[in-house]
Design a protein around this motif. Sequence first.
Motif, PDB file in Angstrom:
ATOM      1  N   GLN A 301       0.877  -1.168   0.000  1.00 24.17           N
ATOM      2  CA  GLN A 301       0.000   0.000   0.000  1.00 24.17           C
ATOM      3  C   GLN A 301       0.916   1.221   0.000  1.00 24.17           C
ATOM      4  O   GLN A 301       1.825   1.313   0.831  1.00 24.17           O
ATOM      5  CB  GLN A 301      -0.916   0.026   1.228  1.00 24.17           C
ATOM      6  N   ALA A 302       0.686   2.124  -0.924  1.00 27.12           N
ATOM      7  CA  ALA A 302       1.602   3.247  -1.123  1.00 27.12           C
ATOM      8  C   ALA A 302       0.906   4.576  -0.880  1.00 27.12           C
ATOM      9  O   ALA A 302      -0.236   4.781  -1.304  1.00 27.12           O
ATOM     10  CB  ALA A 302       2.165   3.218  -2.544  1.00 27.12           C
ATOM     11  N   LYS A 303       1.615   5.475  -0.196  1.00 33.79           N
ATOM     12  CA  LYS A 303       1.142   6.846   0.002  1.00 33.79           C
ATOM     13  C   LYS A 303       2.033   7.781  -0.802  1.00 33.79           C
ATOM     14  O   LYS A 303       3.251   7.783  -0.632  1.00 33.79           O
ATOM     15  CB  LYS A 303       1.187   7.228   1.488  1.00 33.79           C
ATOM     16  N   ILE A 304       1.425   8.592  -1.675  1.00 35.13           N
ATOM     17  CA  ILE A 304       2.203   9.502  -2.516  1.00 35.13           C
ATOM     18  C   ILE A 304       2.231  10.923  -1.956  1.00 35.13           C
ATOM     19  O   ILE A 304       2.894  11.787  -2.514  1.00 35.13           O
ATOM     20  CB  ILE A 304       1.672   9.522  -3.963  1.00 35.13           C
ATOM     21  N   ARG A 305       1.517  11.145  -0.873  1.00 32.44           N
ATOM     22  CA  ARG A 305       1.540  12.414  -0.139  1.00 32.44           C
ATOM     23  C   ARG A 305       1.267  12.113   1.321  1.00 32.44           C
ATOM     24  O   ARG A 305       0.700  11.072   1.655  1.00 32.44           O
ATOM     25  CB  ARG A 305       0.472  13.390  -0.658  1.00 32.44           C
ATOM     26  N   TYR A 306       1.618  13.056   2.179  1.00 26.19           N
ATOM     27  CA  TYR A 306       1.426  12.857   3.615  1.00 26.19           C
ATOM     28  C   TYR A 306      -0.035  12.571   3.948  1.00 26.19           C
ATOM     29  O   TYR A 306      -0.344  11.679   4.735  1.00 26.19           O
ATOM     30  CB  TYR A 306       1.922  14.099   4.361  1.00 26.19           C
ATOM     31  N   GLN A 307      -0.953  13.322   3.339  1.00 25.56           N
ATOM     32  CA  GLN A 307      -2.369  13.183   3.651  1.00 25.56           C
ATOM     33  C   GLN A 307      -3.089  12.189   2.744  1.00 25.56           C
ATOM     34  O   GLN A 307      -4.296  11.990   2.881  1.00 25.56           O
ATOM     35  CB  GLN A 307      -3.066  14.552   3.542  1.00 25.56           C
ATOM     36  N   ALA A 308      -2.381  11.566   1.818  1.00 24.70           N
ATOM     37  CA  ALA A 308      -3.031  10.651   0.875  1.00 24.70           C
ATOM     38  C   ALA A 308      -3.433   9.346   1.552  1.00 24.70           C
ATOM     39  O   ALA A 308      -2.787   8.894   2.503  1.00 24.70           O
ATOM     40  CB  ALA A 308      -2.092  10.360  -0.294  1.00 24.70           C
ATOM     41  N   LYS A 309      -4.495   8.743   1.046  1.00 25.48           N
ATOM     42  CA  LYS A 309      -4.875   7.417   1.515  1.00 25.48           C
ATOM     43  C   LYS A 309      -3.964   6.379   0.857  1.00 25.48           C
ATOM     44  O   LYS A 309      -3.609   6.517  -0.313  1.00 25.48           O
ATOM     45  CB  LYS A 309      -6.335   7.130   1.157  1.00 25.48           C
ATOM     46  N   PRO A 310      -3.583   5.330   1.575  1.00 23.44           N
ATOM     47  CA  PRO A 310      -2.756   4.284   0.968  1.00 23.44           C
ATOM     48  C   PRO A 310      -3.477   3.642  -0.220  1.00 23.44           C
ATOM     49  O   PRO A 310      -4.683   3.396  -0.162  1.00 23.44           O
ATOM     50  CB  PRO A 310      -2.555   3.280   2.107  1.00 23.44           C
ATOM     51  N   ALA A 311      -2.728   3.412  -1.282  1.00 25.26           N
ATOM     52  CA  ALA A 311      -3.284   2.829  -2.502  1.00 25.26           C
ATOM     53  C   ALA A 311      -2.558   1.527  -2.821  1.00 25.26           C
ATOM     54  O   ALA A 311      -1.327   1.448  -2.723  1.00 25.26           O
ATOM     55  CB  ALA A 311      -3.144   3.807  -3.664  1.00 25.26           C
ATOM     56  N   HIS A 326       3.389   0.198  -9.707  1.00 28.21           N
ATOM     57  CA  HIS A 326       2.225   0.141 -10.592  1.00 28.21           C
ATOM     58  C   HIS A 326       0.970   0.033  -9.729  1.00 28.21           C
ATOM     59  O   HIS A 326       0.806  -0.924  -8.969  1.00 28.21           O
ATOM     60  CB  HIS A 326       2.322  -1.053 -11.541  1.00 28.21           C
ATOM     61  N   PHE A 327       0.087   1.021  -9.839  1.00 29.04           N
ATOM     62  CA  PHE A 327      -1.089   1.098  -8.984  1.00 29.04           C
ATOM     63  C   PHE A 327      -2.253   0.284  -9.537  1.00 29.04           C
ATOM     64  O   PHE A 327      -2.435   0.179 -10.754  1.00 29.04           O
ATOM     65  CB  PHE A 327      -1.534   2.556  -8.827  1.00 29.04           C
ATOM     66  N   ALA A 328      -3.046  -0.247  -8.631  1.00 35.27           N
ATOM     67  CA  ALA A 328      -4.262  -0.950  -9.035  1.00 35.27           C
ATOM     68  C   ALA A 328      -5.263   0.026  -9.646  1.00 35.27           C
ATOM     69  O   ALA A 328      -6.000  -0.321 -10.573  1.00 35.27           O
ATOM     70  CB  ALA A 328      -4.877  -1.666  -7.839  1.00 35.27           C
ATOM     71  N   GLU A 329      -5.285   1.260  -9.136  1.00 32.04           N
ATOM     72  CA  GLU A 329      -6.136   2.323  -9.662  1.00 32.04           C
ATOM     73  C   GLU A 329      -5.280   3.562  -9.892  1.00 32.04           C
ATOM     74  O   GLU A 329      -4.384   3.852  -9.093  1.00 32.04           O
ATOM     75  CB  GLU A 329      -7.265   2.661  -8.681  1.00 32.04           C
ATOM     76  N   PRO A 330      -5.535   4.310 -10.979  1.00 34.62           N
ATOM     77  CA  PRO A 330      -4.737   5.515 -11.245  1.00 34.62           C
ATOM     78  C   PRO A 330      -4.769   6.487 -10.067  1.00 34.62           C
ATOM     79  O   PRO A 330      -5.789   6.628  -9.389  1.00 34.62           O
ATOM     80  CB  PRO A 330      -5.412   6.115 -12.483  1.00 34.62           C
ATOM     81  N   GLN A 331      -3.638   7.158  -9.847  1.00 37.36           N
ATOM     82  CA  GLN A 331      -3.497   8.081  -8.724  1.00 37.36           C
ATOM     83  C   GLN A 331      -3.388   9.522  -9.218  1.00 37.36           C
ATOM     84  O   GLN A 331      -2.717   9.802 -10.212  1.00 37.36           O
ATOM     85  CB  GLN A 331      -2.258   7.727  -7.900  1.00 37.36           C
ATOM     86  N   ARG A 332      -4.038  10.423  -8.479  1.00 35.62           N
ATOM     87  CA  ARG A 332      -4.073  11.832  -8.861  1.00 35.62           C
ATOM     88  C   ARG A 332      -2.823  12.565  -8.384  1.00 35.62           C
ATOM     89  O   ARG A 332      -2.356  12.366  -7.274  1.00 35.62           O
ATOM     90  CB  ARG A 332      -5.314  12.503  -8.256  1.00 35.62           C
ATOM     91  N   ALA A 333      -2.293  13.410  -9.250  1.00 39.20           N
ATOM     92  CA  ALA A 333      -1.225  14.355  -8.894  1.00 39.20           C
ATOM     93  C   ALA A 333       0.001  13.666  -8.299  1.00 39.20           C
ATOM     94  O   ALA A 333       0.385  13.920  -7.160  1.00 39.20           O
ATOM     95  CB  ALA A 333      -1.753  15.425  -7.940  1.00 39.20           C
ATOM     96  N   VAL A 334       0.608  12.793  -9.074  1.00 43.10           N
ATOM     97  CA  VAL A 334       1.878  12.188  -8.671  1.00 43.10           C
ATOM     98  C   VAL A 334       2.969  13.218  -8.953  1.00 43.10           C
ATOM     99  O   VAL A 334       3.345  13.439 -10.101  1.00 43.10           O
ATOM    100  CB  VAL A 334       2.134  10.878  -9.443  1.00 43.10           C
TER     101      VAL A 334
END
Length: 360
Positions: A301-311, A326-334
């Motif tokens: 599970q990956a967090k791309i920002r401090y406040q982001a939910k793990p993906a 590689h994300f299971a679902e596309p992530q906003r604002a990487v």
Amino acid sequence: MKGKVLVGMSGGVDSSVAALLLQKSGWDVVGCTLRLHLDDPSFPPREGGCCSFQDVQDARRVCYALGIDHFVFNFTELFEQKVIDNFVSEYAVGRTPNPCIRCNRWLKFGAMLRRAEELGCDAIATGHYAKVQQGPDGRWQLYASPYGKDQSYVLYSLTQKQLAHTLLPLAALPKPKVRSIAQEAGLPVAQKPDSQEICFVPDKDYAGFLCRHNGHDSTPGDFVDAKGHVLGRHRGLTHYTVGQRKGLGIAFGQPMYVTRLDTAQNQVVLGPEGSQYSRSLLADDLNWVSIPAPETPLQVQAKIRYQAKPASALASIQPDGTLLLHFAEPQRAVAPGQAVVLYDGDLLLGGGTIVKGIKE
């Protein structure tokens, strides 16, 4: 007596309660505050924050109330070298840095640990909300706090030596309980507001800080679309970050998002809804915390920002040592320059710095 511990005292309620709890549990506690930068006289004193003159005074008052020694360490030169210079240089190449992560690695858990050793301390401690624990294989592991406020994300760059000498006494406490403990103990900072900004940019105007630091604003240029068509003029690259929609200063008839900052052409690339998402990302400057670097692809599970939910994502080390996620679902604002931190449940596996988002 369990031993001697040097507690980093920011002047806030969290580090104050950390010192109190360690003292109550039998540690010989010494407090210290890190002087990281000089206050900017153009800004009024802050009610919440860290590193200001008022924060030093608040930390001293808490230490007096607890009956413990208090030191102030002047790390302004090191902070300039390791944090501010990096902040400025990263923005210059179109990246969005996280200075708190570098401050933790080099100052709060680096230079402070060296001072602790000089003072004969066995450990250092802070008021961060996370958990440090030694695994069955002897490796030190870092866990997210399960009680709402979790700061493990900004600690992913810590080394095994740093973790081995770190105490985080707030790991099992929710924030309201921490304030309650401070109130019951009569600590003078029990109701002090939390810091919400980067300490050396108190007005949250990053572009303004960079302008003052560099002596000039960044150069205006063109807004362009993905095909290079000019859409308008921008104020300078430092005013924008990947994923931004508001504050572009121009109307396009539909929501438009910053998808890339092209420093070579001094262009801000914009796209419509959907264009701000990435299916994958590439990261470098990796630090594996709780596990060795994986030799095979790993579900995380990956967090791309401090406040982001793990993906959910699949992490794999590339031949050049970088990390492909590689994300299971596309992530906003990487956003290049930000940290990506990997977890297995609450266990923080490691992390790195985002190089780029990959659309497909």
